[in-house]
Write an enzyme that holds these catalytic residues in place. Structure first.
Site, short mmCIF file in Angstrom:
data_model
loop_
_atom_site.label_atom_id
_atom_site.label_comp_id
_atom_site.label_asym_id
_atom_site.label_seq_id
_atom_site.Cartn_x
_atom_site.Cartn_y
_atom_site.Cartn_z
CG ASP A 191 14.88 9.45 -28.17
OD1 ASP A 191 14.27 10.28 -28.86
OD2 ASP A 191 15.44 8.45 -28.65
CG ASP A 250 17.23 4.68 -28.12
OD1 ASP A 250 17.39 5.74 -28.75
OD2 ASP A 250 16.23 3.95 -28.23
CG ASP A 265 19.49 10.16 -28.17
OD1 ASP A 265 18.94 11.19 -28.56
OD2 ASP A 265 18.98 9.02 -28.27
#
Length: 869
Positions: free
Chosen positions: A327, A605, A609
């Site tokens: 990410d 996070d 996800d």
């Protein structure tokens, strides 16, 4: 994945939901609650504790070991029985304690729903539990509220919401009641508020479009429940290996028993006991225990590196990853906005500095006082010193403006007389302050809006400058001012004649240590791919800054939707940056990479996800800023939210992987060598060079102790210069099979040679068997020193010197072996005799010869491998 309301007008949404602006009646709300169910995610049914415990014994190797324990118990070999049962129970307890990860992830998502909500019922505002909110309810929202369900906005006043857990965007998203395009991505649906997100500013009312599992966060929870945990390559290979080894040992033992019974001269009862002893010796029962201990040592090493391991096998898996899907927000970046570029009529300026600290140089020198004053006063945020750093209170972009003002030396303070809050309809914020020259209006907002409000400038040229900054991945704000008469602000009066001050370009900058970590991962043969919900321009800018290989090409979620599986497989091989992605996109990308045979680590996070974290070979969550759902779905949690920790974890993982290979490379040949000495004697009709009880003793004293030393081996040189281990690489490689055959042959030759030499000298058979048994133990000790280095020479001073653990286990084995050889009280247990010192020296010399032969063979093999590569 499009919801059916974001593109409708407010009136159309109300009609589609059979709702009214004044809300539902209490009676209608009760009926809808019965029809749609509570606004919460369903509980996951868990297996009972007993079933979970019994499931840990459902393994072929465990079944064989239990059978071996029964047989050795019947033969009254109680020590072997105890060792085997201890290994079985230890593995069962560890597996039992690691169960339930998916249920915990679901529970973490459930707690994100709002505990209470303000709704209109019978035209009156009432507070109801969050799980009693129903579709069609009109919900009242204020800054600081957690959104209780998916809402289609009816009214919005200066509204913004933190949707980073769903979209990955660094800054709160502005919201309005205007319809969004039908094909808009999740992060662009400004007419919707999503369940579980946090309202950062403004107020609104909206009609509930979805509750419970029908919400966006509920849909992610459904994805998470559907995603199956992937077993790590090591676990999968050990399971296949266990089955094959068990079948092979049992089949070979049956054939051996039949052969010896037909062609041999042994009593059948004694022969049966001997074959059982050989079978138990052939089973590497110490291997699961030593592997578990090796992984546990890796847990401690990674904890020192700020990586918390939630599942033991993940340690080995992180060493095998060939792709890291990361990410952007909070992982590669600081999750802190900062002003980096300034465009004014006087020229362009670059702003240095990190985070929200009001410290950093601006180059070149210039007068930015008026621009900085507007940035500081047209602002509702504040900066708070916290320890050695600074923390933002309020909107991150406004906090970045305060930090910029501080870097100019501007410490503006003025009494605010009036304000027009930011609203997505007019796209600017304005304040009226009491300045030294009188009331002063200060405006900040979207460049295209503020430029229309200014006079005396080339708007087309400034639009071009704003687009150039945006093309660098920066978020751009324009600032302007105008002297004012009176103590009130009017939006109509501000629409013209403002004095333009300049443009500010802001970005959530990459972590400096992440840049080095990405370079280290790439040097180790690991691809790094960014998968983010943020805009393509921002993703491209960050990708270029951190040094991704294909930073210039970006695929968006909408483009991914148009790709079939073949096109996606090609895309993941050539593209490193994916923007505006949804949870489904992240999950699909991970699966496509795995379908290509690569082991994938996924970092993240947010709640969005969690499904991809669970599906990946290694899920890595952020410990500080990560959501609880992400942490529960992950295998590793980074305590410092630092991408650089991943590179350190890969290094530790490769060390553990090497040590596991060393354990396997030690255990299998030694077990095969132990069994081969007896098997050959039975097949060839020769006298037994070693008795069944003696071989069981050797198996006991060396099986776990010597192998355990390998779990503590340090990282070998060049570990991060080697490519990752392929996902489909076999546990029993051709090299390992050859090593098993070679060591077994050398062990058998040495043991038979010593036995024959002793008989030839006229030694009694018990003395010759004692010499053979000690030869087997010494050979295993020297084999341990050889196997400590897989990729270089084992004859370096450091390798010969060994670690404290190596010498500790060698000392334990040597003392135990001397005790059963020389102590009269123990000699009857194994049928041993005291051996002369000269014969003992000969046995040690044989061990040294074994080390030299194996090392010579390895160097020849490595040299040939380098020539052919």
């Amino acid at each position: 994945m499009t919801d059916p309301f974001h593109h409708l007008t407010a009136a159309e949404a109300l009609a589609a939901l059979d709702a009214r602006p004044e809300g539902l009646t209490q009676a209608e709300a009760r009926r809808r609650l019965e029809r749609h169910g509570p606004n919460r995610l369903p509980e996951v049914r868990r297996r009972g504790r007993l079933r979970r415990l019994l499931a840990q014994f459902d393994n072929v190797l465990i079944h064989v070991l239990l059978a071996a324990a029964v047989v050795t118990g019947a033969l009254q070999h109680w020590v072997d029985t105890g060792v085997i049962l201890a290994v079985v129970l230890a593995n069962a307890v560890i597996g039992f304690l690691q169960e339930g990860k998916a249920e915990a992830a679901m529970a973490a998502i459930r707690v994100m729903l709002a505990p209470r909500a303000a709704v209109l019922r019978d035209g009156q505002r009432v507070s109801v539990p969050g799980d009693e909110v129903v579709p069609g309810d009109v919900v009242l929202i204020e800054a600081g509220d957690r959104v209780p369900a998916d809402l289609r906005l009816l009214q919005a006043h200066g509204l913004a919401a933190d949707e980073s857990m769903l979209t990955g965007e660094s800054v709160p998203a502005g919201k309005s009641a205007r319809p969004a395009p039908r094909a808009a991505a999740l992060g662009d649906r400004q007419s919707m508020l999503w369940s579980g997100t946090l309202v950062t500013q403004g107020s609104a009312r909206g009609v509930v479009a979805a509750t419970g599992t029908a919400t966006e966060i509920g849909r992610i929870g459904g994805l998470l429940a559907q995603v199956e945990d992937l077993t790590t390559p090591l676990v999968a290979q050990m399971d296949r290996f266990s089955r094959a080894l068990s079948v092979a040992i049992l089949g070979a033992s049956a054939l051996l028993l039949a052969w010896a019974a037909i062609f041999g001269e042994h009593d059948f009862a004694a022969l049966f006991m001997l074959v059982v002893g050989v079978a138990v010796a052939a089973i590497p029962e110490g291997l699961p225990a030593v592997m578990t201990i090796t992984l546990a040592i890796g847990v401690q090493a990674m904890a020192r590196r700020r990586a918390i391991v939630r599942r033991l096998p993940a340690i080995e898996a992180i060493g095998s990853v060939g792709v890291i899907c990361t990410d952007k927000t909070g992982t590669l970046t600081r999750n802190e906005m900062v002003v980096t570029e300034v465009e004014t009529p006087e020229g362009r300026f670059h702003v240095a500095g990190e985070g929200y600290a009001p410290e950093g140089r601006i180059t070149p020198d210039g007068d930015l006082a008026r621009l900085a004053r507007a940035a500081a006063l047209c602002n509702d945020a504040s900066l708070v010193r916290q320890g050695d750093g600074w923390r933002a209170e309020g909107d991150p972009m406004e906090a970045a403006l305060l930090a910029f003002a501080g870097k100019t030396g501007e410490r503006a303070a003025a009494r605010r007389l009036d304000a027009i809050p930011f609203d997505s309809r007019h796209r600017y914020m304005a304040v009226l302050v009491e300045a030294g020259e009188g009331p002063l209006a200060l405006v900040k907002g979207a460049p295209e809006r503020v430029l229309r409000m200014c006079a005396g400038l080339d708007r087309e040229a400034w639009h071009g400058r704003a687009e150039a900054l945006a093309g660098q991945g920066l978020r751009v704000l324009a600032l302007a001012e105008r002297p004012q008469t009176g103590a009130r602000l009017s939006a109509g009066e501000l629409d013209a004649d403002l004095h333009f001050l300049g443009l500010l370009g802001l970005i959530d900058p990459p972590r400096p240590e992440a840049i080095a970590a990405v370079a280290e991962c790439r040097a180790a043969g690991i691809e790094v791919k960014m998968i983010t919900g943020d805009h393509a321009g921002t993703a491209r800018a960050i990708a270029g800054a951190i040094g991704l290989a294909q930073a210039g090409r970006v695929l968006t979620g909408a483009e991914l939707d148009r790709l079939d599986d073949a096109g996606l497989a090609e895309a993941v091989a050539t593209v490193d940056v994916f923007a505006r992605t949804s949870p489904e996109h992240k999950l699909r990308l991970v699966r496509a990479l795995q379908a290509g045979g690569r082991s994938v680590a996924m970092t993240g996070d947010g709640v969005n996800d969690a499904p991809a974290l669970k599906r990946a070979d290694v899920g890595i969550a952020m410990g500080q800023k990560g959501s609880q759902a992400a942490k529960e779905a992950a295998d590793l949690v980074l305590a410092d939210d630092n991408f650089a920790t991943i590179a350190a974890a890969v290094r530790e993982g490769r060390t553990v992987q090497d040590n596991l290979r060393k354990v396997i490379s030690f255990e299998l040949p030694t077990n095969a060598g132990e069994a081969a000495t007896v098997v050959l004697a039975l097949l060839l009709g020769l006298a037994l060079p070693i008795t069944a009880i003696q071989i069981l003793w050797v198996n006991l004293i060396t099986g776990i102790t010597l192998g355990l030393a390998l779990a503590f081996e340090p990282t070998e040189p060049g570990t991060m210069a080697r490519p990752p281990r392929p996902r489909d690489a076999p546990l029993l490689s051709g090299g390992l099979v050859w090593h098993v055959v070679l060591v077994s042959a050398l062990f058998s030759t040495a043991v038979f040679g010593v036995f024959a030499l002793a008989i030839g000298r006229g030694y009694p058979t018990p003395m010759a068997q004692t010499l053979a048994m000690n030869t087997l133990v010494v050979l295993e000790i020297f084999h341990l020193f050889f196997i400590r280095n897989l990729h270089g020479t084992s004859l370096r001073p450091g390798m010969v010197r060994g670690t404290p653990v190596v010498w500790a286990v060698v000392l334990v084995v040597a003392v135990a072996q001397c005790a059963v050889t020389y102590l009269p009280a123990l000699q009857p247990l194994l049928g041993t005799r005291s051996i002369p010192l000269a014969d003992g020296a000969m046995v040690v010399a044989l061990g040294g010869a074994l080390l030299l032969v194996l090392e010579g063979e390895k160097q020849l093999r490595l040299r040939l491998g380098r020539k052919t590569s």
